[in-house]
Design an enzyme around this catalytic site. Structure first.
Site, mmCIF file in Angstrom:
data_model
loop_
_atom_site.group_PDB
_atom_site.id
_atom_site.type_symbol
_atom_site.label_atom_id
_atom_site.label_comp_id
_atom_site.label_asym_id
_atom_site.label_seq_id
_atom_site.Cartn_x
_atom_site.Cartn_y
_atom_site.Cartn_z
ATOM 1 N N HIS A 172 -6.248 -2.916 -11.083
ATOM 2 C CA HIS A 172 -7.191 -2.498 -9.391
ATOM 3 C C HIS A 172 -8.443 -2.247 -9.760
ATOM 4 C CE1 HIS A 172 -6.704 0.893 -6.520
ATOM 5 N NE2 HIS A 172 -6.366 -0.380 -5.935
ATOM 6 N N HIS A 224 0.613 -1.349 -0.293
ATOM 7 C CA HIS A 224 -0.105 0.133 0.076
ATOM 8 C C HIS A 224 0.780 1.170 -0.040
ATOM 9 C CE1 HIS A 224 -3.841 2.016 0.907
ATOM 10 N NE2 HIS A 224 -4.249 1.191 0.579
#
Length: 382
Positions: A285, A185
């Site tokens: 994504h 992340h």
């Protein structure tokens, strides 16, 4: 056919939907959003609408180039997400006009179903072993989890051991072969990323996602040197020009452009083809809504290097509203044996429940990601 109107809906949990109307009654839907910046993207779409109203919606490539090049300043999350949602809606209209799914207008499908993965854990992951086991029992063959909490540039091995314990719990629960995507992340800086990439190898992860922030992609060279785990990145990269150096440098194995951030269907298809030329896999994504997922699946259908698709059903961000709440027929996203069929209806292949969209837009949202701080008070990456 002419574009007659563009309407935007800020809907929970954290999404922005776009409806484009035409004088022939054909309607297209898109999902232009930057999570936490919905109103900024809404304003950008409204600015671009001045160019689009009155134009032929079928001239998608020309509109894309005009929106991208016509403003002089270009790129970045807000503008490219605005273009992305508009592009999705224009493709939806084009497919409905020709009575064909979008993939048929892009050369046809090279697959009829797409492998998907399920999210487990949350921003501060816990109980991931049991969550992974539940996903496996539901038929998923892969899961993804956040790896870490906040980490300093150089942090304690206590934090490293906590990550290893979480991943070990997942591997122990699901056995040796379920795919485990581990998302850093962008929370991890290069020194700790190198340690984690090496230490995680015994658990045989499916990939390491965004091991460093995209502005530090040069660090992928050093990370790749210490691990054989596939490296994935790209959710915060917004055009083929952003991906160009990443692919040329050769230290990425999986790219993850976001169909609602990186210029939409038009641009992400080009990015996918660029990656294929470098023998790099595609895994778009998509922790977003049904329009974004449908757009992803249309590109996946035509991209030989697509290998897995993110989807948001049950993700920790979807509090109160979830992926299927805004579609008329939820079976379009039915997961069987860890896969979803490519939607075969015209356009995006989904029917949006407009009445529910309008109802939830009255509630709206003001979703913002949390601001994390280290123990010394400095701002941490989230």
């Amino acid at each position: 056919m002419k574009i007659t109107g563009m309407e935007l809906f800020i809907v929970p949990p954290r999404w922005l939907f776009l409806k484009i109307d035409t004088d022939e009654g054909i309607v297209g839907w898109g999902e232009p959003i930057v999570e936490g910046r919905a109103r900024a993207v809404k304003a950008a779409v409204e600015e671009l609408s001045g160019y689009l109203i009155g134009k032929d919606p079928l001239a998608i490539e020309d509109h894309w180039q005009a929106m991208y090049r016509g403003g002089f300043y270009r790129g970045g999350p807000v503008l490219m997400s605005a273009i992305a949602g508009i592009d999705q809606a224009l493709w939806d209209i084009k497919g409905k006009f020709h009575q064909a799914p979008i993939y048929q207008l892009m050369g046809g499908a090279c697959r009829d179903r797409m492998k998907v993965y399920s999210w487990i854990g949350g921003d501060r992951p816990s109980d991931v072993g049991q969550a992974a086991l539940r996903a496996q029992s539901q038929g998923f063959t892969a899961v993804k989890m956040n790896a870490t909490e906040e980490l300093q540039y150089v942090d304690s091995y206590v934090k490293i051991d906590q990550v290893l314990e979480r991943v070990a719990a997942v591997r122990e629960a699901v056995g040796p072969y379920l795919g485990i995507g581990i998302d850093f992340h962008g929370r991890v800086h290069k020194p700790m990323a190198k340690i984690l990439a090496k230490e995680l190898e015994p658990f045989r992860p499916m990939f390491l996602e965004e091991p460093v922030l995209p502005e530090n992609n040069e660090a992928l060279r050093d990370i790749a040197a210490v691990t054989h785990i596939p490296i994935a990145t790209g959710e915060r990269m917004f055009s083929r020009w952003d991906f160009k150096k990443l692919l040329a440098d050769g230290y990425v194995d999986i790219i993850q452009p976001d169909l609602s951030h990186a210029g939409g269907i038009t641009e992400c298809k080009k990015i996918a083809s660029m990656a294929e030329a470098y023998d790099v896999a595609l895994a778009p994504h998509c922790p977003l809504g049904p329009i974004a997922l449908a757009a992803c699946l249309q590109v996946d259908a035509t991209s030989h290097n697509a290998f897995i698709q993110e989807q948001s059903l049950g993700i920790h961000y979807n509090q109160g509203n979830d992926l299927l709440d805004y579609v008329v027929d939820s079976s379009v996203f039915e997961y069987v044996d860890g896969c979803v069929s490519i939607p075969g209806g015209p356009g995006l292949g989904i029917e949006i429940n407009e009445a529910h969209v309008r109802k939830m837009a009255e509630i709206g949202h003001d979703w913002k990601n949390p601001i994390w701080r280290h123990q010394d008070g400095s701002v941490a990456e989230w």
